[in-house]
Design an enzyme around this catalytic site. Structure first.
Site, PDB file in Angstrom:
ATOM      1  N   HIS A  19      10.768  56.151  40.209  1.00 17.15           N
ATOM      2  CA  HIS A  19      11.395  55.077  39.423  1.00 17.15           C
ATOM      3  C   HIS A  19      12.218  55.586  38.243  1.00 17.15           C
ATOM      4  O   HIS A  19      12.886  54.805  37.576  1.00 17.15           O
ATOM      5  CB  HIS A  19      10.335  54.118  38.878  1.00 17.15           C
ATOM      6  CG  HIS A  19       9.527  54.709  37.747  1.00 17.15           C
ATOM      7  ND1 HIS A  19       8.474  55.563  37.958  1.00 17.15           N
ATOM      8  CD2 HIS A  19       9.639  54.576  36.405  1.00 17.15           C
ATOM      9  CE1 HIS A  19       7.977  55.923  36.802  1.00 17.15           C
ATOM     10  NE2 HIS A  19       8.653  55.351  35.823  1.00 17.15           N
TER      11      HIS A  19
HETATM   12  C1  UD1 Z   1      10.175  52.068  31.759  1.00 17.63           C
HETATM   13  C2  UD1 Z   1      10.182  53.255  30.816  1.00 17.63           C
HETATM   14  C3  UD1 Z   1       9.745  54.494  31.577  1.00 17.63           C
HETATM   15  C4  UD1 Z   1       8.425  54.285  32.276  1.00 17.63           C
HETATM   16  C5  UD1 Z   1       8.451  53.022  33.116  1.00 17.63           C
HETATM   17  C6  UD1 Z   1       7.084  52.729  33.642  1.00 17.63           C
HETATM   18  C7  UD1 Z   1      11.910  53.085  29.064  1.00 17.63           C
HETATM   19  C8  UD1 Z   1      13.208  53.595  28.599  1.00 17.63           C
HETATM   20  N1  UD1 Z   1      11.512  53.507  30.289  1.00 17.63           N
HETATM   21  O1  UD1 Z   1      11.127  52.331  32.765  1.00 17.63           O
HETATM   22  O2  UD1 Z   1       9.596  55.582  30.675  1.00 17.63           O
HETATM   23  O3  UD1 Z   1       8.153  55.387  33.098  1.00 17.63           O
HETATM   24  O4  UD1 Z   1       8.881  51.906  32.301  1.00 17.63           O
HETATM   25  O5  UD1 Z   1       7.099  51.975  34.790  1.00 17.63           O
HETATM   26  O6  UD1 Z   1      11.246  52.349  28.375  1.00 17.63           O
HETATM   27  N2  UD1 Z   1      12.371  45.331  36.429  1.00 17.63           N
HETATM   28  C9  UD1 Z   1      11.983  44.227  37.148  1.00 17.63           C
HETATM   29  N3  UD1 Z   1      10.778  43.660  36.841  1.00 17.63           N
HETATM   30  C10 UD1 Z   1       9.964  44.132  35.858  1.00 17.63           C
HETATM   31  C11 UD1 Z   1      10.380  45.252  35.140  1.00 17.63           C
HETATM   32  C12 UD1 Z   1      11.581  45.847  35.436  1.00 17.63           C
HETATM   33  O7  UD1 Z   1      12.688  43.758  38.042  1.00 17.63           O
HETATM   34  O8  UD1 Z   1       8.871  43.560  35.640  1.00 17.63           O
HETATM   35  C13 UD1 Z   1      13.650  45.988  36.795  1.00 17.63           C
HETATM   36  C14 UD1 Z   1      14.860  45.424  36.034  1.00 17.63           C
HETATM   37  O9  UD1 Z   1      15.941  45.453  36.902  1.00 17.63           O
HETATM   38  C15 UD1 Z   1      15.055  46.446  34.933  1.00 17.63           C
HETATM   39  C16 UD1 Z   1      14.627  47.747  35.606  1.00 17.63           C
HETATM   40  O10 UD1 Z   1      13.556  47.380  36.481  1.00 17.63           O
HETATM   41  O11 UD1 Z   1      16.379  46.496  34.475  1.00 17.63           O
HETATM   42  C17 UD1 Z   1      14.167  48.799  34.641  1.00 17.63           C
HETATM   43  O12 UD1 Z   1      13.137  48.309  33.783  1.00 17.63           O
HETATM   44  P1  UD1 Z   1      12.906  48.942  32.317  1.00 17.63           P
HETATM   45  O13 UD1 Z   1      11.691  48.381  31.728  1.00 17.63           O
HETATM   46  O14 UD1 Z   1      14.163  48.880  31.546  1.00 17.63           O
HETATM   47  O15 UD1 Z   1      12.686  50.476  32.627  1.00 17.63           O
HETATM   48  P2  UD1 Z   1      11.707  51.178  33.658  1.00 17.63           P
HETATM   49  O16 UD1 Z   1      12.529  51.863  34.693  1.00 17.63           O
HETATM   50  O17 UD1 Z   1      10.660  50.248  34.120  1.00 17.63           O
HETATM   51  N1  UDP Z   2       0.695  52.540  38.795  1.00 12.02           N
HETATM   52  C1  UDP Z   2       0.119  51.386  39.315  1.00 12.02           C
HETATM   53  N2  UDP Z   2       0.750  50.757  40.340  1.00 12.02           N
HETATM   54  C2  UDP Z   2       1.916  51.207  40.892  1.00 12.02           C
HETATM   55  C3  UDP Z   2       2.491  52.383  40.337  1.00 12.02           C
HETATM   56  C4  UDP Z   2       1.858  53.012  39.283  1.00 12.02           C
HETATM   57  O1  UDP Z   2      -0.943  50.963  38.849  1.00 12.02           O
HETATM   58  O2  UDP Z   2       2.426  50.583  41.830  1.00 12.02           O
HETATM   59  C5  UDP Z   2       0.016  53.229  37.684  1.00 12.02           C
HETATM   60  C6  UDP Z   2      -0.244  54.685  37.938  1.00 12.02           C
HETATM   61  O3  UDP Z   2      -1.443  54.869  38.620  1.00 12.02           O
HETATM   62  C7  UDP Z   2      -0.272  55.254  36.522  1.00 12.02           C
HETATM   63  C8  UDP Z   2       0.739  54.415  35.806  1.00 12.02           C
HETATM   64  O4  UDP Z   2       0.885  53.214  36.563  1.00 12.02           O
HETATM   65  O5  UDP Z   2      -1.537  55.070  35.926  1.00 12.02           O
HETATM   66  C9  UDP Z   2       2.024  55.162  35.736  1.00 12.02           C
HETATM   67  O6  UDP Z   2       3.053  54.315  35.450  1.00 12.02           O
HETATM   68  P1  UDP Z   2       4.567  54.615  35.838  1.00 12.02           P
HETATM   69  O7  UDP Z   2       4.643  55.556  36.968  1.00 12.02           O
HETATM   70  O8  UDP Z   2       5.201  53.287  35.988  1.00 12.02           O
HETATM   71  O9  UDP Z   2       5.138  55.236  34.483  1.00 12.02           O
HETATM   72  P2  UDP Z   2       5.132  56.700  33.857  1.00 12.02           P
HETATM   73  O10 UDP Z   2       3.756  57.229  33.850  1.00 12.02           O
HETATM   74  O11 UDP Z   2       6.088  57.536  34.644  1.00 12.02           O
HETATM   75  O12 UDP Z   2       5.693  56.452  32.495  1.00 12.02           O
END
Ligand code: UD1
Ligand code: UDP
Length: 366
Positions: A206
């Site tokens: 992601h």
């Molecule tokens: C964010 C964090 C990242 C973390 C990740 C965990 C930042 C800059 N990045 O990235 O470090 O690893 O969360 O998962 O804060 N979206 C949905 N539904 C949701 C959430 C997101 O559709 O509930 C989609 C939207 O299109 C959005 C995109 O995902 O624009 C990205 O979401 P965003 O929260 O901006 O960043 P993450 O990639 O989730």
């Molecule tokens: N995780 C979860 N469901 C999913 C994907 C991830 O519960 O479908 C959990 C995973 O086990 C870990 C945490 O979310 O504990 C990690 O989050 P993510 O990969 O979104 O973010 P990152 O750690 O890279 O910031």
């Protein structure tokens, strides 16, 4: 004065933060409610059911006290909207401490809002560095660490990173709250395994550095598609689903794409799989906790000890390296594994006790 309850505002917003904060919230509610009161602010950064609510339902923690419903957007808009909305909540709550977790935009907005109001910030998962300043996460964690008064490091490496930036005061190595979470919630699912052990690898993907660069995303998809003698299970982040659609990329049938799962189901998948392929910070460590080899689809990692120990291989988005890493996977060195890097499962308690200690001292001084 010494009996005063310490008021903490916790700022969360993204999936991994719900899991990290759950460790502390559960302890406060069950063991420290006489010393600490917690008010939880959810920024609304993540909002789909499987990205947010499922965690509050499963992890035995209270729902957030307020959801700021900031949602998705560009970095500036998202962080800016969080900043002023968090400020409003802090002005109303007047906490003694603000707790922030990890390295997301919610983390930085919380730390910045608090420090501008002169409310001390405690940063959980301080000191991690990829040394890649182009990553939003690296910007967030560096800035948050420089704003925080208490910096809770998961490892000695993290403490050294802070020292190298001149941050020495308020630094505590406590272990990793994710390890606490894995131990605690794993014991909850031990009796009810829905996923039988099987020959599959668990995939998550992601990070913006992969999803937002078509050539990287294409290389990863092509490599995984070519590895058709390996079955994969892929709980897909909404960002990645959108990116694949945008680029017209499809994963072949040997990779089963499923909706994002709750943490308990994730633990079951981690237990059942043969190995893990990921660009997630959390998954790299969970692979290590579960003694599963890990292939990391990034150019660098913050969790360097997993690589040094031989459990994690960094392959970036390089097709050849990905294919080689799959073919080299050896799961037979599991007995050599010992999860000593990340503490003893009591990081959460150490964090709380430190805050109580410090707050007690300043009460006495006042
Ligand atoms: C964010 C964090 C990242 C973390 C990740 C965990 C930042 C800059 N990045 O990235 O470090 O690893 O969360 O998962 O804060 N979206 C949905 N539904 C949701 C959430 C997101 O559709 O509930 C989609 C939207 O299109 C959005 C995109 O995902 O624009 C990205 O979401 P965003 O929260 O901006 O960043 P993450 O990639 O989730
Ligand atoms: N995780 C979860 N469901 C999913 C994907 C991830 O519960 O479908 C959990 C995973 O086990 C870990 C945490 O979310 O504990 C990690 O989050 P993510 O990969 O979104 O973010 P990152 O750690 O890279 O910031």
């Amino acid at each position: 004065m010494e009996d005063k309850i310490i008021r903490i505002v916790t700022i969360v917003g993204a999936r991994p933060q719900f899991i990290k904060a759950a460790v502390i919230s559960r302890l406060i509610a069950n063991e420290y409610s006489g010393a600490i009161s917690e008010y939880c602010v959810h920024t609304g950064q993540h909002y789909d059911h499987n990205m947010s609510k499922v965690f509050f339902q499963e992890l035995l923690i209270p729902e957030p006290d307020i959801n700021l419903e900031v949602g998705s957007g560009s970095h500036g808009r998202q962080t800016g909207e969080m900043l002023y909305k968090i400020e409003e909540a802090l002005l109303q709550q007047k906490p003694d401490w603000v707790m922030v977790y990890g390295d997301t935009n919610s983390t930085l907005a919380g730390a910045l809002a608090a420090s501008k109001l002169n409310i001390p910030v405690a940063h959980v998962e301080a000191g991690l560095r990829s040394f890649n300043r182009k990553m939003a996460e690296e910007q967030n964690r560096v800035l948050t660490d420089h704003l925080a008064s208490l910096l809770f490091c998961p490892t000695g490496v993290a403490r050294q990173n802070l020292e190298d930036e001149g941050i020495k005061a308020g630094v505590e190595v406590v272990g990793d709250v994710m390890y606490d979470a894995s131990l605690f919630y794993r014991s909850m699912v031990a009796e009810q395994r829905s996923v039988p052990p099987d020959n599959f690898y668990l995939l998550t993907l992601h990070r913006a550095e992969n999803t937002d660069y078509p050539e990287r995303l294409t290389a990863i998809v092509e490599a995984l598609n070519s590895l058709n003698n390996f079955k994969g299970v892929f709980p897909i982040h909404p960002r990645t689903r959108k990116a694949l659609e945008r680029e017209g990329l499809r994963l072949k049938a040997h990779i089963k794409v499923i909706e994002p799962v709750g943490f308990l189901e994730m633990l079951r998948l981690e237990e059942a799989c043969e190995f893990i392929v990921t660009d997630s910070g959390g998954l790299q460590k969970e692979a290590y906790f579960f003694a599963k080899p890990c292939i990391t689809l990034r150019d660098q990692t913050e969790w360097v000890e997993t690589v040094e120990a031989g459990w994690n291989v960094i392959v970036g988005a390089d097709k050849e390296k990905i294919v080689t890493a799959f073919n080299d996977i050896k799961s037979d060195n599991r007995s050599a594994h010992s999860p000593t890097f990340y503490g003893n499962g009591r990081a959460g308690a150490k964090i709380i006790e430190k805050i109580i200690n410090i707050q007690g001292k300043s009460f006495k001084e006042n």
